[in-house]
Design a protein around this motif. Structure first.
Motif, PDB file in Angstrom:
ATOM      1  N   SER A  93      -1.225  -1.563  12.454  1.00 12.23           N
ATOM      2  CA  SER A  93      -2.183  -2.655  12.503  1.00 12.23           C
ATOM      3  C   SER A  93      -1.948  -3.618  11.347  1.00 12.23           C
ATOM      4  N   THR A  94      -2.370  -4.852  11.559  1.00  9.31           N
ATOM      5  CA  THR A  94      -2.282  -5.870  10.522  1.00  9.31           C
ATOM      6  C   THR A  94      -3.598  -5.863   9.750  1.00  9.31           C
ATOM      7  N   ASN A  95      -3.515  -5.911   8.452  1.00  9.69           N
ATOM      8  CA  ASN A  95      -4.688  -5.868   7.600  1.00  9.69           C
ATOM      9  C   ASN A  95      -5.598  -7.060   7.895  1.00  9.69           C
ATOM     10  N   SER A  96      -6.875  -6.784   8.148  1.00 12.37           N
ATOM     11  CA  SER A  96      -7.815  -7.842   8.529  1.00 12.37           C
ATOM     12  C   SER A  96      -8.113  -8.797   7.373  1.00 12.37           C
ATOM     13  N   GLN A 126      -4.903  -3.295  -0.505  1.00 16.18           N
ATOM     14  CA  GLN A 126      -5.068  -2.375   0.625  1.00 16.18           C
ATOM     15  C   GLN A 126      -3.730  -2.102   1.309  1.00 16.18           C
ATOM     16  N   ILE A 127      -2.922  -3.128   1.456  1.00 14.40           N
ATOM     17  CA  ILE A 127      -1.616  -2.969   2.118  1.00 14.40           C
ATOM     18  C   ILE A 127      -0.728  -2.027   1.322  1.00 14.40           C
ATOM     19  N   ARG A 128      -0.760  -2.132   0.003  1.00 11.08           N
ATOM     20  CA  ARG A 128       0.031  -1.211  -0.835  1.00 11.08           C
ATOM     21  C   ARG A 128      -0.441   0.227  -0.667  1.00 11.08           C
ATOM     22  N   ARG A 129      -1.756   0.421  -0.524  1.00 12.43           N
ATOM     23  CA  ARG A 129      -2.294   1.780  -0.380  1.00 12.43           C
ATOM     24  C   ARG A 129      -2.093   2.352   1.015  1.00 12.43           C
ATOM     25  N   THR A 130      -2.248   1.535   2.054  1.00 14.61           N
ATOM     26  CA  THR A 130      -2.253   2.052   3.420  1.00 14.61           C
ATOM     27  C   THR A 130      -0.949   1.852   4.171  1.00 14.61           C
ATOM     28  N   GLY A 131      -0.101   0.927   3.717  1.00 17.30           N
ATOM     29  CA  GLY A 131       1.148   0.653   4.425  1.00 17.30           C
ATOM     30  C   GLY A 131       0.967  -0.226   5.641  1.00 17.30           C
ATOM     31  N   GLN A 132      -0.196  -0.863   5.771  1.00 15.76           N
ATOM     32  CA  GLN A 132      -0.417  -1.753   6.910  1.00 15.76           C
ATOM     33  C   GLN A 132       0.499  -2.965   6.819  1.00 15.76           C
TER      34      GLN A 132
END
Length: 172
Positions: A93-96, A126-132
């Motif tokens: 998913s793409t980060n909202s 968030q992207i760094r933490r979740t890989g989104q």
């Protein structure tokens, strides 16, 4: 099909059972067998020396038959089923917040530029933490937000200079 290698060999219509034993094993298949062997060791079915020997053989195994021989004497062992087709990985998913940052950055208003910057920074974390996905959107939102803020500050400075010049002319 009660014992030996045939016990674990799956059957697929149109493919003879013996063909599976000759198929090449993957690294994931070897890991699955290694996990099964480690489980058998924990259950007390293998000694430490037997485990070490079988793990060495597992990581050097080339075919499903090689892997099957390593687990044939263990109950309820399920060696890998050969994959006849690959399924694509699930779409990430793409980060909202990255999307929100980009959208706010597209709007040329002062408040939305600040939101674009805030959302962009939070999205990148968030992207760094979740890989989104969405890092480029977040960066674009950040750039557009900072560009709008810079433009607004420059416009404000020009207005102040013009106002100060007008006031200076009134005094003289």
């Amino acid at each position: 099909m009660t014992g030996g290698r045939e016990q674990w060999m799956p059957y697929r219509s149109g493919i003879p059972r013996g063909v599976y034993g000759q198929m090449r094993a993957s690294d994931a298949d070897r890991e699955q067998i290694a996990d099964a062997l480690k489980g058998a060791y924990v259950e007390g079915r293998l000694t430490k020396d037997e485990l070490d020997t079988r793990l060495d053989q597992t990581y050097s195994a080339r075919t499903y038959a090689d892997l099957g021989a390593l687990t044939a004497d263990l109950p309820a062992t399920r060696p890998p089923v050969p994959v006849t087709h690959r399924t694509p990985p699930a779409a990430q998913s793409t980060n909202s917040l990255a999307i929100a940052s980009f959208c706010c950055g597209l709007m040329p208003f002062g408040f939305t530029a600040i939101l674009a910057i805030i959302f962009g920074h939070r999205a990148r974390g968030q992207i760094r933490r979740t890989g989104q996905r969405g890092d480029r959107l977040a960066v674009a939102g950040l750039m557009l937000g900072w560009l709008a803020v810079t433009f607004f500050v420059a416009l404000l400075l020009v207005a102040l200079v013009a106002f100060a010049g007008g006031m200076h002319g009134m005094i003289h």
